[in-house]
Write an enzyme that holds these catalytic residues in place. Structure first.
Site, PDB file in Angstrom:
ATOM      1  CG  ASP A  22      -1.864   1.055   1.136  1.00 30.41           C
ATOM      2  OD1 ASP A  22      -2.257   1.774   0.311  1.00 30.41           O
ATOM      3  OD2 ASP A  22      -2.191   1.482   2.483  1.00 30.41           O
ATOM      4  CG  ASP A  24      -2.104   7.368   1.123  1.00 27.51           C
ATOM      5  OD1 ASP A  24      -1.239   8.147   0.962  1.00 27.51           O
ATOM      6  OD2 ASP A  24      -2.788   7.076   0.561  1.00 27.51           O
ATOM      7  CG  ASP A 317      -2.134   1.970   6.521  1.00 31.84           C
ATOM      8  OD1 ASP A 317      -2.863   2.703   7.379  1.00 31.84           O
ATOM      9  OD2 ASP A 317      -2.281   1.865   5.707  1.00 31.84           O
TER      10      ASP A 317
END
Length: 428
Positions: A22, A24, A317
């Site tokens: 990912d 961000d 995250d």
């Protein structure tokens, strides 16, 4: 503090053929609390624009209060700390902790159905930290403002009633608005202020690409992704001109709309990397190196890269959007990035003696219960041991409630206590 890796089960990295990321809060780590403060300020400005009182602009972001995974009660306006089974551990109304009696009055058996999306919203992501703090600020403001009458499910102002559910919807709409425009724009205007840069990142991805395939799957748009990734990989002018960031990946997918990406997904479209616009129609050709795609699904990733679910280690995250869905629906190996652990491990090391003492008291209490015969002497020892175990804020609340009439613990329409700011994250 060194970076730590914890495992739930053993993983042979030599068997991993593909590494997915990912962007961000994974490859791109945002600087805290500067980034959260920016988001919070933009949220306040947006709410004022849609009619909220200008007085709310006096609030400033306090990073010591919010923590991830709190639950907002859309009916009563409380922020709750809930365990994995739905048991309410702590609650706060604005900046005031709820007493034991108040929690019981709101939530019988101190239990909630976390999957009841009509009443409860789980603030899962690091992106939600400013939003979490904003809920507390708004409750704090309206509860203490003489123009508004406090009610169980909201606030009355003349002939107007604002429920906590409508407050929640306003904040949600404001979050969507600023992330589509203001927050992204402000971040790109000053990347050095808001985004961390690590010179080891190109080295890591370069080594991964030597032993397997690497892909990027992000919910962000291409233009934003390109700006962030260009900044992260521009360690020096020579390196920036010598190797573009896209060359570190075998596949790049933007606008994925995870967790939808791990189910049926979206139409796979190719991105024009010069203009950032999407090509019309579904892309059906072979995979092109350094090409960028929009939408798609996890099945398409496997097909384009020629790998199976168990061949992939996906790193993100978001425990729901990145980890649980990719694991359960696709069988991908997963790695969850939890930046808060560094802070918590520091506290663990600093408070080791206190934690050992708590463990000793807990064992002592268990021994007393095991051999107790109901004598008053043993009950006194039990009560004393419980008081030693209590956290400071619990002792304060208990003492305050002891000085009040028991009936005052039941919150009526006009009797919600005025806030006194506390630190929810540290108490939790």
């Amino acid at each position: 503090m060194p970076a730590w890796i914890f495992v739930n089960r053993s993983l042979a990295l030599g068997k991993i053929r593909c590494f997915g990321f990912d962007m961000d809060y994974t490859l791109a780590a945002y600087k805290s609390p500067a980034y959260e403060a920016l988001t919070f300020e933009l949220l306040l400005e947006r709410l004022v624009c849609i009619g909220y009182p200008h007085e709310i602009l006096r609030y400033t972001y306090d990073p010591t209060f919010p923590t991830r995974r709190l639950v907002f009660d859309e009916l009563y306006g409380n922020l709750l700390k809930v365990d994995a089974h739905g048991n309410v551990l702590l609650g706060a109304y604005g900046f005031t902790f709820l007493s034991e009696a108040e929690i019981w009055s709101f939530y019988p058996s101190k239990f909630i159905q976390r999957d009841d999306l009509q009443c409860f919203y789980i603030l899962n992501m690091l992106f939600n930290l400013p939003e979490t703090y904003l809920y507390a600020c708004l409750v704090d403001f309206f509860s203490g403002c003489s123009r508004y009458t406090n009610c169980d499910t909201g606030y009355q102002h003349g002939n107007l009633f604002m429920s906590f559910r409508s407050l929640f919807q306003d904040v949600t709409d404001a979050m969507n608005n600023i992330h589509q425009s203001g927050c992204l724009k402000k971040t790109l205007e000053d990347l050095e202020k808001y985004v961390k840069k690590d010179p080891r990142l190109p080295i890591l991805l370069g080594k991964m690409k030597e032993v397997g395939k690497v892909f990027l799957a992000t919910n962000s748009s291409y233009n934003y992704t390109n700006a962030i990734m260009t900044y992260l990989f521009s360690i020096s002018e020579a390196e920036a001109s010598g190797r573009p960031w896209r060359s570190y990946f075998d596949l790049i997918v933007v606008d994925t709309q995870k967790p939808h990406f791990f189910a049926e997904g979206l139409v796979l479209r190719q991105v024009n990397t010069d203009s950032g616009k999407l090509h019309v129609g579904t892309y059906t050709g072979p995979h092109q190196h350094c090409a960028v795609y929009s939408g798609g699904s996890s099945d398409m990733v496997c097909e384009l890269l020629g790998v199976r679910g168990m061949d992939i280690l996906y790193i993100g995250d978001h425990i729901f959007g990145d980890i649980l869905k990719s694991k359960k629906r696709q069988g991908w190996r997963t790695c969850l990035v939890v930046p808060e652990l560094s802070w918590e491990l520091d506290i663990w090391a600093q408070e080791k003696e206190r934690l050992e003492e708590l463990k000793r008291l807990d064992t002592h209490l268990a021994d007393i219960y095991q051999h107790m015969d109901g004598s008053s002497c043993e009950l006194q020892v039990i009560n004393f041991t419980k008081r030693e175990i209590q956290m400071p804020h619990e002792s304060v609340v208990e003492q305050e409630q002891a000085n009040l009439d028991p009936a005052s613990c039941l919150l009526s329409c006009n009797q919600r206590s005025l806030p006194a700011k506390s630190c929810l994250s540290s108490a939790i």
